[in-house]
Design a protein around this motif. Structure first.
Motif, PDB file in Angstrom:
ATOM      1  N   LYS A   7       0.803  -1.316   0.118  1.00 47.59           N
ATOM      2  CA  LYS A   7      -0.038  -0.138   0.137  1.00 47.59           C
ATOM      3  C   LYS A   7       0.825   1.167  -0.005  1.00 47.59           C
ATOM      4  CE  LYS A   7      -2.245   1.072   3.696  1.00 47.59           C
ATOM      5  NZ  LYS A   7      -2.951   1.160   4.853  1.00 47.59           N
ATOM      6  N   TRP A   8       0.491   2.335  -0.431  1.00 44.03           N
ATOM      7  CA  TRP A   8       1.063   3.631  -0.332  1.00 44.03           C
ATOM      8  C   TRP A   8       0.197   4.762  -0.032  1.00 44.03           C
ATOM      9  CZ3 TRP A   8       0.496   8.662  -2.413  1.00 44.03           C
ATOM     10  CH2 TRP A   8       1.564   9.358  -2.494  1.00 44.03           C
ATOM     11  N   ASN A   9       0.671   5.668   0.865  1.00 38.14           N
ATOM     12  CA  ASN A   9       0.043   6.999   1.174  1.00 38.14           C
ATOM     13  C   ASN A   9       1.211   7.855   1.203  1.00 38.14           C
ATOM     14  OD1 ASN A   9       1.548   6.978   3.667  1.00 38.14           O
ATOM     15  ND2 ASN A   9       0.091   5.625   4.889  1.00 38.14           N
ATOM     16  N   LYS A  10       0.860   9.226   0.982  1.00 39.67           N
ATOM     17  CA  LYS A  10       1.556  10.319   0.993  1.00 39.67           C
ATOM     18  C   LYS A  10       2.721  10.416   1.936  1.00 39.67           C
ATOM     19  CE  LYS A  10       1.603  15.259   0.042  1.00 39.67           C
ATOM     20  NZ  LYS A  10       0.737  16.393  -0.434  1.00 39.67           N
ATOM     21  N   GLY A  33      -7.928   2.601  -4.910  1.00 36.28           N
ATOM     22  CA  GLY A  33      -7.658   3.740  -4.048  1.00 36.28           C
ATOM     23  C   GLY A  33      -8.413   5.165  -3.979  1.00 36.28           C
ATOM     24  N   SER A  34      -7.845   6.024  -3.625  1.00 30.93           N
ATOM     25  CA  SER A  34      -8.735   7.144  -3.680  1.00 30.93           C
ATOM     26  C   SER A  34      -8.704   8.005  -5.139  1.00 30.93           C
ATOM     27  CB  SER A  34      -8.202   8.375  -2.737  1.00 30.93           C
ATOM     28  OG  SER A  34      -6.819   8.620  -2.996  1.00 30.93           O
ATOM     29  N   SER A  71      -8.810   2.109   5.033  1.00 30.93           N
ATOM     30  CA  SER A  71      -8.008   3.441   4.833  1.00 30.93           C
ATOM     31  C   SER A  71      -8.577   4.428   3.924  1.00 30.93           C
ATOM     32  CB  SER A  71      -6.463   2.811   4.523  1.00 30.93           C
ATOM     33  OG  SER A  71      -6.429   2.118   3.171  1.00 30.93           O
ATOM     34  N   HIS A  73      -7.559   7.675   1.278  1.00 25.91           N
ATOM     35  CA  HIS A  73      -6.212   8.429   0.810  1.00 25.91           C
ATOM     36  C   HIS A  73      -5.106   7.663   0.487  1.00 25.91           C
ATOM     37  CE1 HIS A  73      -8.566  11.983   0.381  1.00 25.91           C
ATOM     38  NE2 HIS A  73      -8.806  11.838   1.718  1.00 25.91           N
ATOM     39  N   THR A  74      -5.284   6.265   0.287  1.00 29.12           N
ATOM     40  CA  THR A  74      -3.977   5.227  -0.251  1.00 29.12           C
ATOM     41  C   THR A  74      -4.439   4.649  -1.267  1.00 29.12           C
ATOM     42  OG1 THR A  74      -5.428   3.381   1.003  1.00 29.12           O
ATOM     43  CG2 THR A  74      -4.034   4.802   2.523  1.00 29.12           C
ATOM     44  N   ASN A  76      -3.907   0.750  -2.693  1.00 27.71           N
ATOM     45  CA  ASN A  76      -3.680  -0.459  -2.368  1.00 27.71           C
ATOM     46  C   ASN A  76      -3.553  -1.613  -3.536  1.00 27.71           C
ATOM     47  OD1 ASN A  76      -3.892   0.322   0.309  1.00 27.71           O
ATOM     48  ND2 ASN A  76      -6.179  -0.074   0.335  1.00 27.71           N
TER      49      ASN A  76
END
Length: 380
Positions: A7-10, A33-34, A71, A73-74, A76
């Motif tokens: 997963k990625w977030n800012k 994702g968002s 979650s 704003h991620t 995935n």
């Protein structure tokens, strides 16, 4: 079947949740994702470089589900490698066809039928009539082939949604994934946790998925009659107390999620058809009922596997459930995780509509306000 996730977030960048070194061996990747992140070309490029040979399916949501949590704003990523199963994908652009039915008909005509065991659909959520899409999908397919998946979502219920196949998410796309062969066992379930209340009414004026009148009474007047004093805004009341359409299957009702209201013509836009003459009732729920229903959906989706545990679960829950759950939203997913076990991979998103058979041996339908789960187990 092997599954790895990240997963990625800012704030933190990429976080590896499981790493089996699939890389170029991954055949299918789900990216949920968002709305802003599924459109990010740099992030998509990183997913593509990690899985250079995979079919990458992208969908936005109003919340992302992974590793037993919800979650925001991620981005995935769930990558799959099949040992003995073949997949085939296709994409239809809404601008290239006549209407929502035509989208489904094109997919069901073009998808290869020989050996098809399951069809997953990820569709634009705000520019499509999900009921008509399902009718078109079933037009050229055997009833023995279950159709599961969902309509993309967004945090703002009135904003655009995004899907994509081997590209960043864009508006107006419908993605189909065909699974082939006898080695892949698939389970599915859709549970709501809502109960009807108030009088039953007839839909007396509607156009496809736009509802104008119940018993010849404007839709907002109908809600005001029963909920005045509880809500200052009757549009908000429709969102909290959706409508359930009576079906031919006993006491079951198909719930319809409210999307938007047009004050100029008095029409309420829903995610699926609101056919004239249909009987409807308002529906209500609470946090406990929704959490219990999610757990029931997980348990039911595992019935085809007997004592074996699935390899993966794709969970599509409705944005309408978020309005009731609010701060309890993670408890819904924890209910699913409790049924599956902490070690089983699961992924998904909150949607504008969920797709699955309403019950075993029934046709797939468009649902709203449900937790809908598709489980996979590859026999090798």
């Amino acid at each position: 079947m092997r599954v790895e996730q990240r997963k990625w977030n800012k704030k933190a960048g990429w976080k590896i949740l499981s790493d089996l070194g699939l890389g170029s061996n991954a055949q299918l990747v789900f990216v949920f994702g968002s709305t802003d992140l599924v459109q990010d070309q740099n992030l998509f490029g990183e997913v593509r470089s990690t899985y250079p040979n995979a079919e990458i399916v992208v969908s936005s949501g109003s919340g992302e589900i992974i590793a037993g949590k919800v979650s925001q704003h991620t981005l995935n990523v769930t990558a799959l490698h099949f040992e003995k199963t073949t997949i085939k994908t296709l994409e239809i652009n809404l601008d290239d066809v006549k209407d929502s039915f035509d989208v489904g008909a094109h997919i069901s005509a073009q998808i290869e039928k020989d050996g098809l065991s399951n069809l997953m659909i990820f569709s634009n959520g705000n520019k499509i009539n999900g009921s008509h899409l399902l009718t078109g999908l079933q037009f050229n397919l055997s009833e023995a082939v279950p159709i599961t998946g969902g309509l993309a979502g967004a945090y703002d219920p009135f904003s655009s949604t995004y899907t994509g196949l081997n590209t960043v998410g864009t508006e107006g796309k419908v993605i189909g994934i065909g699974f082939y062969g006898e080695h892949l066992k698939i389970g599915h379930s859709s549970k709501a946790g809502w109960t009807p209340f108030g009088p039953e009414r007839f839909i007396t004026k509607s156009t496809n998925n736009i509802l104008f009148e119940l018993n010849e009474e404007p839709i907002l007047d109908f809600y005001k009659k029963y909920l005045d004093g509880l809500f200052e805004d009757m549009v908000e009341a429709i969102r909290i107390y959706p409508l359930g359409i009576k079906t031919d299957h006993g006491h079951e009702r198909l719930l319809r999620a409210f999307l938007d209201y047009n004050p100029e013509n008095g029409g309420a836009l829903f995610a699926g058809d609101m056919p004239e003459g249909a009987k409807v009732r308002m529906m209500r729920s609470n946090v406990n009922s929704l959490i219990d229903a999610a757990g029931e959906a997980a348990i039911s989706s595992m019935e085809p596997f007997e004592i074996e545990k699935p390899d993966l679960a794709i969970c599509v829950s409705c944005v309408g459930r978020q309005f009731v759950l609010q701060d309890w939203i993670n408890e819904e997913i924890e209910g699913v995780t409790t049924a599956f076990g902490d070690d089983m991979p699961m992924a998904g998103f909150y949607s504008y509509g969920e797709i699955a058979p309403q019950a075993p041996k029934q046709k797939s339908a468009l649902h709203n306000h449900t937790m809908t789960i598709t489980t996979f187990k590859e026999l090798v």
